[in-house]
Scaffold this active site. Structure first.
Site, short mmCIF file in Angstrom:
data_model
loop_
_atom_site.label_atom_id
_atom_site.label_comp_id
_atom_site.label_asym_id
_atom_site.label_seq_id
_atom_site.Cartn_x
_atom_site.Cartn_y
_atom_site.Cartn_z
CB VAL A 33 -1.02 -0.05 1.17
CG1 VAL A 33 -0.37 0.13 2.52
CG2 VAL A 33 -2.14 0.93 0.96
CG ASP A 34 5.10 3.01 1.92
OD1 ASP A 34 4.75 4.17 1.69
OD2 ASP A 34 6.16 2.71 2.49
N1 AR6 Z 1 -5.23 -0.26 -1.16
C1 AR6 Z 1 -5.62 -0.86 -0.03
N2 AR6 Z 1 -4.93 -1.86 0.57
C2 AR6 Z 1 -3.80 -2.27 -0.05
C3 AR6 Z 1 -3.32 -1.70 -1.25
C4 AR6 Z 1 -4.10 -0.64 -1.83
N3 AR6 Z 1 -3.73 -0.03 -2.95
N4 AR6 Z 1 -2.17 -2.34 -1.61
C5 AR6 Z 1 -1.95 -3.29 -0.67
N5 AR6 Z 1 -2.93 -3.25 0.26
P1 AR6 Z 1 1.46 -4.02 3.12
P2 AR6 Z 1 2.55 -4.00 5.87
C6 AR6 Z 1 -3.11 -4.07 1.47
O1 AR6 Z 1 2.40 -5.10 2.73
O2 AR6 Z 1 2.26 -5.44 6.05
C7 AR6 Z 1 5.82 -1.74 2.51
O3 AR6 Z 1 6.89 -2.09 1.70
C8 AR6 Z 1 -2.45 -5.43 1.50
O4 AR6 Z 1 -3.23 -6.36 0.75
O5 AR6 Z 1 1.25 -2.88 2.19
O6 AR6 Z 1 2.19 -3.05 6.98
C9 AR6 Z 1 6.19 -0.66 3.53
O7 AR6 Z 1 7.11 0.25 3.01
C10 AR6 Z 1 -2.50 -5.72 2.99
O8 AR6 Z 1 -3.83 -6.16 3.34
O9 AR6 Z 1 1.90 -3.35 4.55
C11 AR6 Z 1 6.75 -1.47 4.66
O10 AR6 Z 1 8.12 -1.78 4.42
C12 AR6 Z 1 -2.30 -4.33 3.62
O11 AR6 Z 1 -2.51 -3.40 2.56
C13 AR6 Z 1 5.94 -2.73 4.64
O12 AR6 Z 1 5.47 -2.87 3.29
C14 AR6 Z 1 -0.94 -4.11 4.23
O13 AR6 Z 1 0.06 -4.74 3.44
C15 AR6 Z 1 4.74 -2.65 5.54
O14 AR6 Z 1 4.11 -3.90 5.59
#
Ligand code: AR6
Length: 170
Positions: A33-34
């Site tokens: 998501v980042d």
């Molecule tokens: N909209 C909504 N949710 C989303 C989107 C989107 N566009 N894309 C992904 N998700 P994650 P974390 C969901 O991995 O576990 C990054 O590299 C995804 O399906 O984004 O907190 C950061 O820089 C999941 O349910 O975040 C950190 O290094 C949720 O967002 C690390 O990842 C969180 O997945 C953070 O890891």
């Protein structure tokens, strides 16, 4: 009183006052998501993030939304899952509490959270969802909290878990 609901969407498309980013401690971008938020917001987001000097796990910092429909982004850093005995639950709860406290000080009326820590960081979804719902419910009645609080799920499976948790704890 605030409303709380779960939807399935790409959080970068939501036209709310604020979306929350599941960032890392550098605040300099990443995947998941980042990555989606930085690519939709444009390079000015990274430029503002550089001025923030990172963010500790469990804390939250705010920036503009730039090219996003949302006016603000609150960046919070969830815990990496290490098996559950490394303070993960308390740190994850702090992400939701601190993000909402920051939203209140900026008079944000509507806000969406992704499922913090449940992607790359490996937090089991059901446990993370219970913490998300419980932490938000604990503070949503406080003064100046957003009126509209949304859990934004990326997948149908995540949405089903959130909807069950919202019903269970009603
Ligand atoms: N909209 C909504 N949710 C989303 C989107 C989107 N566009 N894309 C992904 N998700 P994650 P974390 C969901 O991995 O576990 C990054 O590299 C995804 O399906 O984004 O907190 C950061 O820089 C999941 O349910 O975040 C950190 O290094 C949720 O967002 C690390 O990842 C969180 O997945 C953070 O890891």
């Amino acid at each position: 009183m605030s409303t709380l609901r779960a939807i399935q969407a790409d959080i970068t498309t939501l036209a709310l006052d604020c979306i929350v980013n599941a960032a890392n401690e550098s605040l300099l971008g990443g995947g998941g998501v980042d990555g989606a938020i930085h690519s939709a917001a444009g390079p000015q987001l990274l430029a503002q993030c550089r001025t923030l000097r990172g963010c500790a796990t469990g804390e939250a910092k705010i920036t503009g939304g730039f090219r996003l429909p949302a006016r603000y982004v609150i960046h919070t850093v969830g815990p990496v899952w290490h098996g559950g005995n490394a303070g993960e639950a308390e740190l994850l709860a702090a992400c939701y509490r601190n993000s909402l406290a920051l939203a209140a000080t900026h008079h944000i009326q509507s806000i969406a959270f992704p499922a913090i820590s449940t992607g790359v960081y490996g937090y089991p979804l059901a446990a993370a969802t219970d913490i998300a719902v419980r932490s938000v419910r604990q503070v949503m009645g406080q003064p100046d909290m957003p009126q509209e609080i949304v859990f934004c799920c990326f997948s149908e499976r995540d949405l089903a878990v959130y909807q069950a948790a919202l019903l269970r704890q009603d």
